[in-house]
Design a protein around this motif. Structure first.
Motif, PDB file in Angstrom:
ATOM      1  N   PRO A  42      -8.480 -16.760  28.180  1.00 19.79           N
ATOM      2  CA  PRO A  42      -9.940 -16.938  28.174  1.00 19.79           C
ATOM      3  C   PRO A  42     -10.403 -17.516  26.836  1.00 19.79           C
ATOM      4  CG  PRO A  42      -9.386 -14.633  27.834  1.00 19.79           C
ATOM      5  CD  PRO A  42      -8.094 -15.326  28.157  1.00 19.79           C
ATOM      6  N   ARG A  43     -11.491 -18.252  26.877  1.00 22.39           N
ATOM      7  CA  ARG A  43     -12.091 -18.755  25.637  1.00 22.39           C
ATOM      8  C   ARG A  43     -12.749 -17.573  24.931  1.00 22.39           C
ATOM      9  NH1 ARG A  43     -13.902 -23.574  23.341  1.00 22.39           N
ATOM     10  NH2 ARG A  43     -15.940 -23.498  22.284  1.00 22.39           N
ATOM     11  N   ARG A  44     -12.290 -17.287  23.731  1.00 22.55           N
ATOM     12  CA  ARG A  44     -12.706 -16.054  23.058  1.00 22.55           C
ATOM     13  C   ARG A  44     -13.831 -16.270  22.044  1.00 22.55           C
ATOM     14  NH1 ARG A  44      -8.907 -12.355  24.462  1.00 22.55           N
ATOM     15  NH2 ARG A  44      -6.898 -13.191  25.156  1.00 22.55           N
ATOM     16  N   GLU A  45     -14.060 -17.501  21.634  1.00 16.91           N
ATOM     17  CA  GLU A  45     -15.095 -17.729  20.635  1.00 16.91           C
ATOM     18  C   GLU A  45     -15.623 -19.147  20.767  1.00 16.91           C
ATOM     19  OE1 GLU A  45     -13.238 -17.129  16.893  1.00 16.91           O
ATOM     20  OE2 GLU A  45     -11.872 -18.829  17.090  1.00 16.91           O
ATOM     21  N   GLY A  46     -16.740 -19.383  20.086  1.00 19.01           N
ATOM     22  CA  GLY A  46     -17.327 -20.712  20.094  1.00 19.01           C
ATOM     23  C   GLY A  46     -18.369 -20.872  21.179  1.00 19.01           C
ATOM     24  N   PRO A  47     -19.273 -21.838  21.018  1.00 16.54           N
ATOM     25  CA  PRO A  47     -20.361 -22.029  21.974  1.00 16.54           C
ATOM     26  C   PRO A  47     -19.952 -22.918  23.140  1.00 16.54           C
ATOM     27  CG  PRO A  47     -20.605 -23.557  20.167  1.00 16.54           C
ATOM     28  CD  PRO A  47     -19.379 -22.736  19.855  1.00 16.54           C
ATOM     29  N   ILE A  48     -20.782 -22.917  24.168  1.00 20.93           N
ATOM     30  CA  ILE A  48     -20.748 -23.935  25.214  1.00 20.93           C
ATOM     31  C   ILE A  48     -22.193 -24.367  25.452  1.00 20.93           C
ATOM     32  CG2 ILE A  48     -18.669 -23.002  26.309  1.00 20.93           C
ATOM     33  CD1 ILE A  48     -20.483 -21.922  28.554  1.00 20.93           C
ATOM     34  N   THR A  49     -22.361 -25.576  25.932  1.00 20.20           N
ATOM     35  CA  THR A  49     -23.698 -26.099  26.215  1.00 20.20           C
ATOM     36  C   THR A  49     -23.754 -26.574  27.655  1.00 20.20           C
ATOM     37  OG1 THR A  49     -23.965 -26.815  23.915  1.00 20.20           O
ATOM     38  CG2 THR A  49     -25.436 -27.794  25.554  1.00 20.20           C
ATOM     39  N   LEU A  50     -24.762 -26.111  28.408  1.00 23.85           N
ATOM     40  CA  LEU A  50     -24.965 -26.566  29.777  1.00 23.85           C
ATOM     41  C   LEU A  50     -26.069 -27.618  29.782  1.00 23.85           C
ATOM     42  CD1 LEU A  50     -23.926 -23.443  29.996  1.00 23.85           C
ATOM     43  CD2 LEU A  50     -24.381 -23.840  32.435  1.00 23.85           C
ATOM     44  N   ARG A  51     -25.766 -28.774  30.325  1.00 28.28           N
ATOM     45  CA  ARG A  51     -26.714 -29.879  30.379  1.00 28.28           C
ATOM     46  C   ARG A  51     -27.235 -30.023  31.806  1.00 28.28           C
ATOM     47  NH1 ARG A  51     -23.504 -34.373  26.641  1.00 28.28           N
ATOM     48  NH2 ARG A  51     -24.094 -33.467  24.614  1.00 28.28           N
ATOM     49  N   LEU A  52     -28.562 -30.055  31.950  1.00 30.28           N
ATOM     50  CA  LEU A  52     -29.217 -30.119  33.257  1.00 30.28           C
ATOM     51  C   LEU A  52     -29.859 -31.497  33.400  1.00 30.28           C
ATOM     52  CD1 LEU A  52     -28.859 -27.089  32.535  1.00 30.28           C
ATOM     53  CD2 LEU A  52     -31.041 -26.645  33.663  1.00 30.28           C
ATOM     54  N   HIS A  53     -29.392 -32.268  34.373  1.00 31.07           N
ATOM     55  CA  HIS A  53     -29.889 -33.623  34.575  1.00 31.07           C
ATOM     56  C   HIS A  53     -30.726 -33.660  35.855  1.00 31.07           C
ATOM     57  CE1 HIS A  53     -26.891 -35.274  31.647  1.00 31.07           C
ATOM     58  NE2 HIS A  53     -26.210 -34.214  32.060  1.00 31.07           N
ATOM     59  N   GLY A  54     -32.037 -33.933  35.713  1.00 28.41           N
ATOM     60  CA  GLY A  54     -32.899 -34.085  36.874  1.00 28.41           C
ATOM     61  C   GLY A  54     -33.046 -35.546  37.261  1.00 28.41           C
ATOM     62  N   ASP A  55     -34.092 -35.823  38.069  1.00 29.65           N
ATOM     63  CA  ASP A  55     -34.299 -37.198  38.528  1.00 29.65           C
ATOM     64  C   ASP A  55     -34.849 -38.096  37.433  1.00 29.65           C
ATOM     65  OD1 ASP A  55     -33.376 -36.576  41.025  1.00 29.65           O
ATOM     66  OD2 ASP A  55     -35.365 -36.052  41.808  1.00 29.65           O
ATOM     67  N   SER A  56     -35.490 -37.517  36.430  1.00 26.79           N
ATOM     68  CA  SER A  56     -36.088 -38.348  35.392  1.00 26.79           C
ATOM     69  C   SER A  56     -36.099 -37.586  34.080  1.00 26.79           C
ATOM     70  CB  SER A  56     -37.522 -38.733  35.784  1.00 26.79           C
ATOM     71  OG  SER A  56     -38.328 -37.574  35.915  1.00 26.79           O
ATOM     72  N   GLY A  57     -36.267 -38.342  33.000  1.00 29.97           N
ATOM     73  CA  GLY A  57     -36.384 -37.722  31.695  1.00 29.97           C
ATOM     74  C   GLY A  57     -35.038 -37.377  31.087  1.00 29.97           C
ATOM     75  N   GLU A  58     -35.097 -36.885  29.860  1.00 26.05           N
ATOM     76  CA  GLU A  58     -33.897 -36.499  29.143  1.00 26.05           C
ATOM     77  C   GLU A  58     -33.323 -35.215  29.742  1.00 26.05           C
ATOM     78  OE1 GLU A  58     -32.312 -38.036  26.632  1.00 26.05           O
ATOM     79  OE2 GLU A  58     -33.691 -39.717  26.954  1.00 26.05           O
ATOM     80  N   PRO A  59     -32.000 -35.049  29.673  1.00 28.29           N
ATOM     81  CA  PRO A  59     -31.414 -33.811  30.200  1.00 28.29           C
ATOM     82  C   PRO A  59     -31.842 -32.608  29.363  1.00 28.29           C
ATOM     83  CG  PRO A  59     -29.768 -35.094  29.019  1.00 28.29           C
ATOM     84  CD  PRO A  59     -30.980 -35.967  29.133  1.00 28.29           C
ATOM     85  N   LEU A  60     -31.965 -31.484  30.044  1.00 26.77           N
ATOM     86  CA  LEU A  60     -32.252 -30.229  29.360  1.00 26.77           C
ATOM     87  C   LEU A  60     -30.927 -29.607  28.918  1.00 26.77           C
ATOM     88  CD1 LEU A  60     -34.832 -28.778  31.910  1.00 26.77           C
ATOM     89  CD2 LEU A  60     -35.306 -30.133  29.849  1.00 26.77           C
ATOM     90  N   GLU A  61     -30.922 -28.983  27.757  1.00 24.54           N
ATOM     91  CA  GLU A  61     -29.696 -28.365  27.250  1.00 24.54           C
ATOM     92  C   GLU A  61     -29.930 -26.888  26.995  1.00 24.54           C
ATOM     93  OE1 GLU A  61     -28.078 -30.387  23.895  1.00 24.54           O
ATOM     94  OE2 GLU A  61     -27.424 -32.124  25.081  1.00 24.54           O
ATOM     95  N   VAL A  62     -28.964 -26.080  27.443  1.00 24.98           N
ATOM     96  CA  VAL A  62     -29.013 -24.635  27.219  1.00 24.98           C
ATOM     97  C   VAL A  62     -27.745 -24.254  26.461  1.00 24.98           C
ATOM     98  CG1 VAL A  62     -29.109 -22.359  28.277  1.00 24.98           C
ATOM     99  CG2 VAL A  62     -30.342 -24.277  29.322  1.00 24.98           C
ATOM    100  N   LEU A  63     -27.915 -23.663  25.287  1.00 25.22           N
ATOM    101  CA  LEU A  63     -26.787 -23.307  24.434  1.00 25.22           C
ATOM    102  C   LEU A  63     -26.425 -21.837  24.618  1.00 25.22           C
ATOM    103  CD1 LEU A  63     -24.810 -23.966  22.082  1.00 25.22           C
ATOM    104  CD2 LEU A  63     -26.641 -23.253  20.516  1.00 25.22           C
ATOM    105  N   ALA A  64     -25.156 -21.584  24.929  1.00 23.26           N
ATOM    106  CA  ALA A  64     -24.627 -20.218  24.911  1.00 23.26           C
ATOM    107  C   ALA A  64     -23.751 -20.122  23.671  1.00 23.26           C
ATOM    108  CB  ALA A  64     -23.831 -19.928  26.172  1.00 23.26           C
TER     109      ALA A  64
END
Length: 730
Positions: free
Chosen positions: A102-124
C-alpha cells in the motif's frame, strides 16, 4: 516456477489437499450468482450496498466500485452514487505495482473534468491508513464527469484516468438508477492482500493459447484452477484446460480469456481467506479443524532450554571455484557448422558442444595416414636399394679380383722376360709387357681405392683377393649413394613420425577416439572424421557461447565457457572491526543460509581468509566452500548469510527462527494447545540462522507453530464479520 512466501509456499500436493479439504468442508465462499465462465472486465460500475453521505430515503445507499490499473499503481475506489452539490467520500485504495504494497505516505490529487472550464482539483495530503485515502469530492453540476488521480512518486507523477462518473441531480434520480449486482467470486480484501506477497498480472496469448505463470495455477479436486480478479477485492474461480507446462509457464486452452487478470502470487491466500470465519473464542486465538491443520501442513516444535551457538552473521555471495571455470578456445581456424548446447544448459563430460569445419583437423589425420604410407615406402626402398647396392659391391669386388689376377699374371710374365735377357726377347717386347703391367696395377689400385671409399678395409680386400670369406662388417658395405638414399628415406620417415605424434596429440586432445586413431595408424581411411566435434571436457553448466552457426573462427578464439557448480565458493565480506572475531572463530565449519533455498541450512568449509583489505570497500574476504545441492541450486551471485561460530551460551530458551513472526511492532508466536492456537507476544534476544532466543513470553516445553503460522496470523488479524464497509476499517 514462481514460488510463494510462507504461508502460501506449500508444494503442489499440499495445496491440492488444502483446497480439497476446504471445498469438502464448505469453507470456500460461494459466489453471488451469475456465470463465471466468460470474461469479466476489471472495471466495475456499481455494486454492493454501502453507507452513504446523503440520504436516499429508506433504501440503503447505492455504491459504485472502480478498479483501474496504471503503469506504476493500481486503484480500487468505493464511493456512493454521486449527488450534485453534495460531498461524496471516495475511498481510494492505492497499491504500488512494483512492490504490491500500500502507498504509505505522500499526497494524491483527484482531478474532476466537467463539460467546460478548468478541472477541479481535490488534494488528499496523506493516507488515513496505509494505502487508503478518503477525499470528499463535490461535483457542482450533474452529468458525466471525467476523473483522474494524480500520484507523485520518485519516478515522477503518474495520472491514472478513471471511468466516467455519473453525477445525479436528485435523490429521486439515484433511486431510479439501475443497480448492477456484485460480481460473483471469493472476497479477498485489500487489507488481506497487503499483508502477504500478492500479485495479479494480465494474461497474454502465445501460440494460440493463453500463457500464464505456473504460480497462477491452483489444484482443486483433481482439476487445475486460476483466480481471475473481477473487481479489486473479488476473485472468480476459473477451471482450466491446460495444453502444456514448460519452464514455469502454462499454456491454457480454455478457462481464461485475453483481458483477464489472474492472481500469480498469493492464490493460496484466497483459498485460506474463509479461515477468518473459523477464528473462535479469544481475539488472539484460532480454533482449527484437524483436517484443515493437516491440509495446510501445520507443524509445531518445542521451545528448548539449552546451549545456543553465538555466531557472527555476515553477508556473502556465491562464486564458482576458480578451478571449475573452463574457457574452451578454438584449436585452429575454421567455421562453426552447428551449436549443440546453449547458455544455461547442463552438460556432462563428453557431450558434444560444437561441430566445426576445420581444414587442419583433416590434415592431422592425413599426417597419421602419411606415416603408414611412408613406412611402407621406406621399407620397399630399402629392399630395392640394398639389392642394387649388393650387386654393385659384388661387381666391384669381382673387378678387383680380376684386376689383381691380371696384375699378378703380367708381373710374372715381365719377370720371366727380364730373366731371359736381351738375347732371347727384344727390348721392345719387354717394354710393352711392363706397360701392360703398369696399366693393370693402376686399374687394380683404382678399384682398391673405390672399395676403400665404400667402407672396405685393407684387410678385407687382401682377404677377398686371397679367396677368403669377407668379414661381417664387410658384408654390410653398400655404395655411398645407396647408403645415402636409405638414410634420407629413414630420416624422412622419422620426421613424418614426429609430425604424426604432434598431430595425434592434437587429435586426442580434441576428442578423436583412440580406436579410430589406431585404425588410421594401420592405414584405414574409413576412420577419417571430416568434422571436428568439440566435446565437453567435464560436467557443468554452459555459461557463455561466443559464436553462432556459420561463423568463421580464428586460432585461439574463445568459443565457450563452462562452469562446474558441483562445489562453489562463497566470498564473505568482513569489515575491519570484524576481522578479530573471524580470526578467533571456534570452528572451520560455517552454517550458511541461502534465502533462495528457503529454510535449508548448508554447511560451509573454510578455504582461506584474506591477508589484505580491499581498498575500495575497506573489507577483507573470507572464502568458504559449499557442496551445491543437486549440483545446480546455487548460482553465481546468489546472496547468502554465513554464520561464523563464536562462543556457546548455555541455559538459553530458544525456538526455531521461523516460528517467530513480526506483527506490526510486535514479535509473536502461535502456541499449539491442541485444537487452539494462541497468538503470544514474545521478547526475543540472540538470533542465529536457524534459532531465536526467547527472553519472555514462553516457557520450556511450550509447543510453537513453525509451519502454517502465517495462515494463523492471517486468520487472527483478518477483519471480523460485522465490520463496516465489508471488512474495511477506513
Amino acid at each position: 516456477m514462481q514460488t510463494f512466501s510462507a504461508p502460501f509456499a506449500g508444494d503442489f500436493k499440499r495445496r491440492a489437499a488444502l483446497i480439497a479439504v476446504l471445498a469438502a468442508a464448505g469453507l470456500i465462499a460461494a459466489g453471488c450468482g451469475g456465470n463465471t465462465d466468460g470474461p469479466r472486465p476489471v472495471q466495475d460500475d456499481h455494486g454492493h450496498e454501502h453507507g452513504h453521505a446523503h440520504d436516499h430515503g429508506a433504501e440503503e445507499a447505492k455504491t459504485g466500485r472502480i478498479t483501474v490499473y496504471g503503469i506504476r499503481h493500481w486503484l480500487y475506489i468505493e464511493h456512493p452514487f454521486v449527488l450534485a452539490k453534495h460531498p461524496s467520500p471516495f475511498t481510494t485504495h492505492v497499491t504500488d505495482l512494483k512492490t504490491s504494497e500500500p502507498r504509505r505516505e505522500g499526497p494524491i490529487t483527484l482531478r474532476l473534468h466537467g463539460d467546460s472550464g478548468e478541472p477541479l482539483e481535490v488534494l488528499a495530503k496523506a493516507p488515513t491508513r496505509p494505502g487508503i485515502y478518503i477525499p470528499d469530492l463535490l461535483f457542482p453540476n450533474p452529468g458525466t464527469w471525467r476523473v483522474s488521480v494524480l500520484i507523485p512518486s520518485e519516478d515522477g507523477a503518474e495520472e491514472v484516468p478513471l471511468p466516467d462518473i455519473t453525477v445525479f441531480s436528485s435523490d429521486q434520480e439515484i433511486a431510479k438508477a439501475p443497480e448492477v449486482g456484485e460480481p460473483s467470486g471469493t472476497s479477498f480484501l485489500l487489507e488481506q492482500q497487503w499483508k502477504i506477497p500478492f500479485k495479479t498480472e494480465p494474461v497474454r496469448k502465445e501460440e494460440g493459447a493463453i500463457l500464464i505463470p505456473e504460480s497462477a495455477v491452483v489444484p482443486k479436486e483433481g482439476q487445475s484452477i486460476a483466480y481471475v480478479q473481477v473487481s479489486g477485492e473479488t476473485f472468480a474461480e476459473r477451471q482450466l484446460r491446460i495444453a502444456r507446462r514448460e519452464d514455469g509457464k502454462v499454456w491454457v486452452e480454455t478457462g481464461l480469456y485475453e483481458g483477464d487478470r489472474v492472481v500469480t502470487r498469493g492464490a493460496d491466500a484466497i483459498v485460506l481467506a474463509p479461515l477468518e470465519e473459523h477464528a473462535h473464542g479469544e481475539e488472539d486465538a484460532v480454533e482449527m479443524d484437524p483436517k484443515i491443520r493437516e491440509a495446510i501442513g501445520l507443524t509445531s516444535e518445542l521451545a528448548i532450554e539449552g546451549a545456543l551457538q553465538v555466531t557472527l552473521d555476515l553477508y556473502g555471495w556465491v562464486r564458482p571455484r576458480p578451478q571449475d571455470r573452463v574457457d574452451i578456445h578454438s584449436p585452429i581456424p575454421g567455421v562453426v557448422r552447428k551449436v549443440h548446447k546453449w547458455p544455461g544448459e547442463r552438460v556432462e563430460s563428453g557431450d558434444p558442444l560444437l561441430t566445426l569445419d576445420v581444414p587442419e583437423w583433416l590434415q592431422w589425420q592425413r599426417d597419421v595416414l602419411h606415416v603408414y604410407h611412408e613406412r611402407e615406402r621406406v621399407t620397399d626402398l630399402k629392399t630395392y636399394a640394398e639389392g642394387e647396392g649388393r650387386a654393385a659391391v659384388a661387381k666391384l669386388l669381382g673387378e678387383i679380383r680380376v684386376a689383381a689376377a691380371e696384375a699378378d699374371k703380367l708381373r710374372r710374365e715381365t719377370e720371366l722376360l727380364a730373366e731371359a735377357g736381351a738375347g732371347a726377347v727384344s727390348r721392345r717386347e719387354i717394354e710393352t709387357k711392363r706397360g701392360e703391367l703398369s696399366v693393370a696395377e693402376a686399374t687394380l689400385e683404382a678399384k682398391r681405392l673405390q672399395a676403400l671409399s665404400w667402407g672396405f678395409s685393407e684387410d678385407d680386400l687382401k682377404a677377398f683377393v686371397a679367396g677368403l670369406a669377407l668379414s661381417e662388417s664387410a658384408r654390410k658395405v653398400l655404395p655411398p649413394e645407396v647408403s645415402t638414399s636409405i638414410r634420407q628415406s629413414e630420416f624422412d620417415l622419422e620426421e613424418a613420425v614426429h609430425h604424426s605424434l604432434f598431430s595425434e596429440a592434437n587429435l586426442l586432445a580434441w576428442g578423436f577416439l583412440k580406436e579410430s586413431l589406431e585404425r588410421l595408424r594401420k592405414g584405414d581411411t574409413t576412420a577419417i572424421e571430416t568434422v571436428l566435434v568439440l566435446k565437453s571436457p567435464r560436467s557443468g553448466v554452459l555459461m557463455d557461447v561466443d559464436v553462432t552457426e556459420q561463423e568463421a573462427i580464428t586460432d585461439e578464439q574463445r568459443l565457450l565457457q563452462l562452469v562446474d557448480y558441483s562445489k562453489v565458493h562463497v566470498e564473505v565480506e568482513v569489515s575491519e572491526s570484524e576481522i578479530k572475531a573471524v580470526v578467533n572463530r571456534k570452528a572451520d565449519a560455517f552454517p550458511v543460509h541461502v534465502p533462495g533455498l528457503g529454510d535449508q541450512i548448508l554447511e560451509g568449509r573454510f578455504v582461506y581468509f584474506d591477508t589484505s583489505i580491499h581498498p575500495d570497500v575497506r573489507k577483507a574476504h573470507l572464502v568458504i566452500e559449499l557442496d551445491n545441492p543437486d549440483g545446480k541450486l546455487l548460482r553465481d551471485g546468489m546472496a547468502v548469510t554465513v554464520a561464523v561460530p563464536l562462543e556457546r551460551r548455555s541455559g538459553v530458551l530458544h525456538v526455531p527462527k521461523k516460528a517467530v513472526l513480526s506483527d506490526g511492532f510486535e514479535k509473536v508466536v502461535f502456541v499449539d494447545e491442541g485444537e487452539h492456537f494462541h497468538r503470544t507476544v514474545v521478547r526475543t534476544g540472540l538470533e542465529t540462522l536457524a534459532r531465536t532466543e526467547v527472553l519472555s513470553g514462553l516457557s520450556p516445553g511450550d509447543k510453537v507453530v513453525v509451519e502454517g503460522n502465517r495462515a494463523l496470523l492471517l486468520a487472527v488479524s483478518a477483519p471480523k464479520e460485522g465490520a463496516a464497509d465489508h471488512g474495511h476499517s477506513h
